[in-house]
Design an enzyme around this catalytic site. Structure first.
Site, PDB file in Angstrom:
ATOM      1  N   CYS A   2       0.855  -1.181   0.000  1.00 42.58           N
ATOM      2  CA  CYS A   2       0.000   0.000   0.000  1.00 42.58           C
ATOM      3  C   CYS A   2       0.895   1.235   0.000  1.00 42.58           C
ATOM      4  CB  CYS A   2      -0.945   0.099   1.184  1.00 42.58           C
ATOM      5  SG  CYS A   2      -2.090  -1.265   1.311  1.00 42.58           S
ATOM      6  N   ARG A  27       3.478  -0.341  -4.974  1.00 42.64           N
ATOM      7  CA  ARG A  27       3.276  -0.870  -3.632  1.00 42.64           C
ATOM      8  C   ARG A  27       1.936  -1.580  -3.490  1.00 42.64           C
ATOM      9  NH1 ARG A  27       6.886   1.694  -0.070  1.00 42.64           N
ATOM     10  NH2 ARG A  27       5.616   1.017   1.667  1.00 42.64           N
ATOM     11  N   TRP A  74      -2.954  -2.644  -1.620  1.00 43.78           N
ATOM     12  CA  TRP A  74      -2.703  -4.082  -1.820  1.00 43.78           C
ATOM     13  C   TRP A  74      -3.505  -4.755  -0.714  1.00 43.78           C
ATOM     14  CZ3 TRP A  74      -0.665  -8.422   0.584  1.00 43.78           C
ATOM     15  CH2 TRP A  74      -0.260  -9.466  -0.254  1.00 43.78           C
ATOM     16  N   ASN A 100      -1.266   2.241   5.798  1.00 41.41           N
ATOM     17  CA  ASN A 100      -0.438   1.164   5.228  1.00 41.41           C
ATOM     18  C   ASN A 100       0.006   0.306   6.406  1.00 41.41           C
ATOM     19  OD1 ASN A 100       3.000   1.166   4.036  1.00 41.41           O
ATOM     20  ND2 ASN A 100       1.497  -0.445   3.944  1.00 41.41           N
ATOM     21  N   GLY A 101      -0.262  -1.001   6.329  1.00 38.04           N
ATOM     22  CA  GLY A 101       0.135  -1.887   7.422  1.00 38.04           C
ATOM     23  C   GLY A 101      -1.007  -2.824   7.786  1.00 38.04           C
ATOM     24  N   GLU A 476      17.550 -16.661 -10.216  1.00 37.22           N
ATOM     25  CA  GLU A 476      17.043 -15.314 -10.480  1.00 37.22           C
ATOM     26  C   GLU A 476      16.375 -15.233 -11.860  1.00 37.22           C
ATOM     27  OE1 GLU A 476      16.332 -12.918  -8.820  1.00 37.22           O
ATOM     28  OE2 GLU A 476      16.301 -11.156 -10.110  1.00 37.22           O
ATOM     29  N   LYS A 480      12.538 -14.057 -12.285  1.00 39.91           N
ATOM     30  CA  LYS A 480      12.223 -12.882 -13.104  1.00 39.91           C
ATOM     31  C   LYS A 480      11.178 -13.255 -14.155  1.00 39.91           C
ATOM     32  CE  LYS A 480      13.344 -10.239 -11.715  1.00 39.91           C
ATOM     33  NZ  LYS A 480      13.912  -9.619 -10.564  1.00 39.91           N
ATOM     34  N   GLU A 483       7.585 -14.085 -12.570  1.00 37.88           N
ATOM     35  CA  GLU A 483       6.822 -13.012 -11.929  1.00 37.88           C
ATOM     36  C   GLU A 483       6.231 -12.033 -12.939  1.00 37.88           C
ATOM     37  OE1 GLU A 483       8.899 -10.203  -9.338  1.00 37.88           O
ATOM     38  OE2 GLU A 483      10.763 -10.643 -10.375  1.00 37.88           O
ATOM     39  N   HIS A 499      17.504 -36.526 -11.484  1.00 34.27           N
ATOM     40  CA  HIS A 499      16.961 -37.121 -10.260  1.00 34.27           C
ATOM     41  C   HIS A 499      15.460 -36.880 -10.145  1.00 34.27           C
ATOM     42  CE1 HIS A 499      20.932 -38.252  -8.961  1.00 34.27           C
ATOM     43  NE2 HIS A 499      21.356 -37.034  -9.276  1.00 34.27           N
ATOM     44  N   LYS A 598       5.829  -4.208  -4.566  1.00 37.79           N
ATOM     45  CA  LYS A 598       7.276  -4.155  -4.502  1.00 37.79           C
ATOM     46  C   LYS A 598       7.821  -4.250  -3.088  1.00 37.79           C
ATOM     47  CE  LYS A 598      11.176  -1.897  -6.579  1.00 37.79           C
ATOM     48  NZ  LYS A 598      11.590  -3.118  -7.276  1.00 37.79           N
TER      49      LYS A 598
HETATM   50  C1  F6R Z   1      11.593  -9.800  -7.546  1.00 38.62           C
HETATM   51  C2  F6R Z   1      11.577  -8.852  -6.439  1.00 38.62           C
HETATM   52  C3  F6R Z   1      11.340  -9.377  -5.078  1.00 38.62           C
HETATM   53  C4  F6R Z   1      12.223  -8.640  -4.060  1.00 38.62           C
HETATM   54  C5  F6R Z   1      11.849  -9.085  -2.635  1.00 38.62           C
HETATM   55  C6  F6R Z   1      12.717  -8.411  -1.593  1.00 38.62           C
HETATM   56  O1  F6R Z   1      11.835  -9.156  -8.745  1.00 38.62           O
HETATM   57  O2  F6R Z   1      11.734  -7.672  -6.626  1.00 38.62           O
HETATM   58  O3  F6R Z   1      11.540 -10.746  -5.018  1.00 38.62           O
HETATM   59  O4  F6R Z   1      13.554  -8.908  -4.338  1.00 38.62           O
HETATM   60  O5  F6R Z   1      10.507  -8.779  -2.377  1.00 38.62           O
HETATM   61  O6  F6R Z   1      12.538  -7.028  -1.599  1.00 38.62           O
HETATM   62  P1  F6R Z   1      13.595  -6.077  -0.953  1.00 38.62           P
HETATM   63  O7  F6R Z   1      14.852  -6.206  -1.730  1.00 38.62           O
HETATM   64  O8  F6R Z   1      13.006  -4.713  -1.039  1.00 38.62           O
HETATM   65  O9  F6R Z   1      13.784  -6.527   0.466  1.00 38.62           O
END
Ligand code: F6R
Length: 603
Positions: A2, A27, A74, A100-101, A476, A480, A483, A499, A598
């Protein structure tokens, strides 16, 4: 999760609030809303869906006012809907709130208020704050907010407006970020800096259980005992453009393209100022173990770092998902260095891991992108990545910046532990210094990846394999892709396929093979051949010129030559572009993938 923003000043608040919400949409984007004080009451417009839906609604129901709050949601409690959107207004229409929270005791508070005759409109935990403010309102909104905050359990960043004090906005926080921005024409609150960067770069970071009273002519800060607090503003170095798309179709592509500069700045930062003094002053002889903990991509950066630290420093390194860390009673002592990695510095699980590590007496070092964030403030030592604001939900440039800082830290540690000769150290530092140029080289020729990715939109599943550090970066690449493209994907260590997972390989399954470990090149190519002989197609990402063997099932993206331990930085660029172009060809909302936000500030 949020995003909240608020303004009290001389200008119309609505346009600035909506503009700020666009920067905060990463967010959360289930619904959004704005409230202003005006015409003897609150004007409120709320709308389920993306911010564009709110903007459209504001065209039909325009709002105007010089004091206002906005929110992008969110959903945690209550489905995404108009009524569950923020701002929430008390049933007496006297107080409006954005939150937010999570208010963990909201059920108890709600039933207390319901017994007193208060009628709730939504299913959210947040509405309880607005109702409680009205219930307790004493003629002084500052006292009221303190009294309410003292009854809340859980986490909150709150913006509160009261009709009886129409020029004032009150903000308070606990365990969720909130900043105050100061400008000539008025003052702001926001969940983070990019939301207000177009209007000001002078900010104050609100601490937990601190209160800000925002008016057009100034901002005052108080403790919960109503003691005045001094908070001199800090100047943010980020340029206003850094929070704009500047002609790119998506923030993600812009942020991928920024990586040569980000790598250069981050490498430079390790030789100057605060980062250098942290790197130089850490007494590495004290530690017999490093534990790296983080979430998502930051965790994947930690997995890469495990290989680098162990190879260079000959020190055991454990990697732990931050969401698991505190529940496993981790074995830590003062000889353990706990390394926390976080772009936002606000990830709830990483904050909890940090607090657990400190409680157990371990030394803590964080790698963070956002100055003033909780992790940056609470960790004993902090290194800052020079990525600038990252707006796309999927991290790219911040991940790359984390990698280079981790490499430089590992080289420094190794040199102090005397596991490297001076000559080896010099050669390693030169290899790191060459990364920005090599990344730029890859970014100048994106055509092959773009073309290849455009043919991948139909896949239901894509596998990523690698060995050793290539396996770490395969994790990674897979994250990527899934997501942002919504294509199922998994990453495996190359030797692990046979395996079990190899049973999933059938005609035309796509397997992305990471192959930059020279020592293991033959082995990973055998794994590639094993899947090709079962009908798979292979996209080979590596730096060996012997890769393209004429096999029509195999396409190679050739990486510039690079030290094996630092090759993830180059593979990452290709993997990010691959994911980006697959998602772009599917026409998806790349910067805001479904269900994600994010900054994950809830557990
Ligand atoms: C994936 C992504 C997330 C963040 C994770 C940690 O692209 O961005 O997996 O890496 O939510 O977020 P931070 O780095 O802000 O702690």
């Amino acid at each position: 999760m949020c995003g909240i923003i608020g303004y009290a000043g001389k200008k119309d608040a609505v346009a600035m609030i909506v503009d700020g919400l666009k920067k905060l949409e990463y967010r959360g984007y289930d619904s959004a809303g704005v409230a202003v004080v005006g015409g003897g009451g609150f004007g409120v417009v709320k709308q389920k869906g993306r911010l564009a839906a709110l903007e459209a609604r504001l065209k039909s129901f325009p709002l105007a006012g010089r004091v206002g709050i906005g929110h992008t949601r969110w959903a945690t409690h209550g489905e995404p809907s108009d009524v569950n959107s923020h701002p929430h207004v008390g049933s007496g229409n006297r107080v409006a709130v954005v939150h937010n929270g999570i208010i963990e005791n909201y059920r108890r508070l709600k039933s207390y208020l319901e017994q007193k005759g208060v009628r709730f409109a939504s299913q959210t935990d947040s509405e309880v704050v607005a109702q409680l403010c009205e219930y307790y309102y004493s003629g002084d909104i500052i006292d009221t907010v303190i009294r309410v905050a003292n009854r809340l359990e859980g986490s909150y960043a709150l913006g509160v407006m009261c009709l009886d004090e129409p020029d004032t906005l009150v903000a308070v926080k606990k365990d969720n970020p909130l900043i105050v921005g100061l400008s000539e024409h008025g003052n702001f609150i926001a969940s983070d800096v990019p939301a207000i960067l177009r209007y000001t770069n002078r900010v104050c970071y609100l601490g937990d259980k601190e209160l800000a009273v925002i008016r057009q002519d100034g901002v005052r800060f108080f403790s919960f005992d109503r003691e005045p607090l001094q908070k001199p503003p800090e100047t943010v170095a980020w340029s206003p453009d850094s929070a704009e798309k500047t002609g790119y179709p998506h923030f993600m592509l812009k942020e991928i393209m920024e990586q040569p500069r980000v790598l250069r700045d981050t490498i430079r930062s390790a030789r100057t100022g605060a980062n250098q003094s942290v790197i130089d002053n850490l007494d590495v002889s004290r530690y017999h173990k490093i534990v790296i903990t983080a979430c998502g991509s930051a965790y994947n950066a930690g997995v890469v770092a495990k290989y680098v630290f162990e190879a260079l420093c000959r020190l055991p390194v454990e990697t732990e998902l931050a969401s698991e860390f505190r529940y496993k009673d981790p074995i830590l002592d003062k000889k353990t260095l706990v390394l926390l990695i976080s772009q936002s510095g606000e990830t709830a699980d990483t904050i909890a891991a940090l607090r657990e590590a400190k409680a157990k007496g371990a030394q803590t070092l964080a790698i963070v992108n956002v100055v003033g964030s909780t992790i940056a403030k609470e960790a004993r030592y902090c290194l800052f990545t020079a990525a600038g604001p990252e707006i796309a939900v999927a991290t790219t440039k911040a991940f790359s910046a984390q990698l280079v800082l981790l490499y430089l830290l590992a080289v420094r540690f190794a040199s102090r532990r005397k596991t490297l000769t001076e000559e080896e150290e010099r050669a390693l530092l030169a290899s790191v210094a060459a990364l920005p140029e090599k990344a730029a080289e890859l970014l100048e020729a994106t055509g092959t990846i773009q073309k290849y990715a455009s043919a991948c939109v139909g896949y239901k599943s894509i596998f990523f394999i690698g060995r050793n550090i290539d396996y770490a970066i395969a994790l990674e690449g897979s994250l990527k892709l899934k997501e942002i493209s919504y294509i199922h994907s998994e990453a495996y260590a190359g030797g692990e396929l046979k395996h079990g997972t190899i049973s999933l390989i059938e005609e035309d399954t796509l397997v992305v093979v990471l192959a930059s470990c020279e020592r293991l090149y033959g082995k990973i190519m055998s794994n590639a051949q094993q899947v090709i002989s079962r009908g798979a197609k292979v996209l080979l990402i590596g730096n060996s010129r012997n890769g393209a063997n004429g096999d029509e099932k195999l396409t190679q993206i050739l990486l510039p030559a690079c030290h094996e331990l630092f090759s993830p930085s180059l593979s990452a660029v290709v993997l990010q572009l691959f994911a980006y172009y697959v998602a772009a060809n599917k026409g998806l909302d790349i910067d805001k993938p479904r269900n994600l936000a994010k900054s994950v500030t809830v557990e």
